[in-house]
Motif scaffolding. Structure first.
Motif, short mmCIF file in Angstrom:
data_model
loop_
_atom_site.label_atom_id
_atom_site.label_comp_id
_atom_site.label_asym_id
_atom_site.label_seq_id
_atom_site.Cartn_x
_atom_site.Cartn_y
_atom_site.Cartn_z
N UNK A 36 -7.46 -6.01 -16.43
CA UNK A 36 -7.10 -6.55 -15.12
C UNK A 36 -7.23 -5.40 -14.11
N UNK A 37 -8.07 -5.59 -13.11
CA UNK A 37 -8.24 -4.61 -12.04
C UNK A 37 -7.94 -5.32 -10.73
N UNK A 38 -6.88 -4.88 -10.05
CA UNK A 38 -6.45 -5.53 -8.81
C UNK A 38 -6.84 -4.71 -7.59
N UNK A 39 -7.18 -5.43 -6.51
CA UNK A 39 -7.53 -4.79 -5.24
C UNK A 39 -6.88 -5.52 -4.07
N UNK A 40 -6.32 -4.74 -3.16
CA UNK A 40 -5.88 -5.24 -1.85
C UNK A 40 -5.90 -4.05 -0.90
N UNK A 41 -5.77 -4.32 0.37
CA UNK A 41 -5.84 -3.27 1.39
C UNK A 41 -4.45 -2.68 1.57
N UNK B 174 -5.82 -1.66 -14.26
CA UNK B 174 -6.13 -0.76 -13.15
C UNK B 174 -5.29 -1.19 -11.96
N UNK B 175 -4.30 -0.38 -11.63
CA UNK B 175 -3.38 -0.68 -10.55
C UNK B 175 -4.04 -0.31 -9.22
N UNK B 176 -3.90 -1.18 -8.23
CA UNK B 176 -4.53 -0.93 -6.93
C UNK B 176 -4.21 0.48 -6.44
#
Length: 136
Positions: free
Chosen positions: A120-125, A35-37
């Protein structure tokens, strides 16, 4: 091969920081979900490899302050870290790259199956990143 969730995720990020995409890929299941941010969901190690290739052309990143939090049953984990990066080549749909540097808090969630990373699930603002690279 790492034997528990914490070691598995720590190995994944060690390979990332060492610039060893092959070592990262070796830790994934063949049908890994990525899962791409703020983007699409992709499935398969080949698509993950293509994503890494693209990222390595457009960005240079190093992760610090990595904290891995494994779930009690070993099937899930989370990680929190700080991304120190440089925007090297313009990514389609994003501002022009001029070597801008950025520092972003980020996190990721993982599913683990048979000793490998299955999601893989990435998160950033993204808005913070855009501000740091001078968008708008």
């Amino acid at each position: 091969m790492p034997t528990n969730a914490k070691n598995l995720i720590e190995s994944y990020y060690a390979a990332f920081n060492a610039g060893q995409p092959r070592a990262m890929l070796d830790l994934l299941t063949d049908d890994v979900i990525h899962d791409i941010n703020q983007g699409a969901r992709e499935t398969g190690r080949d698509k993950f490899a293509a994503f890494l290739d693209h990222m390595n052309i457009s960005y240079r990143e190093r992760l610090t302050d990595i904290v891995v939090m494994p779930g009690a049953d070993g099937t899930r984990a989370a990680a929190e870290f700080v991304v120190h990066g440089e925007y090297l080549k313009t990514d389609p749909g994003l501002p022009e790259a001029r070597g801008q540097r950025y520092v972003l808090p980020a996190g990721a969630f993982f599913d683990i199956s048979d000793g490998r990373i299955a999601r893989v699930t990435n998160y950033y603002n993204l808005q913070d990143w855009l501000r740091q690279v001078g968008a708008g």
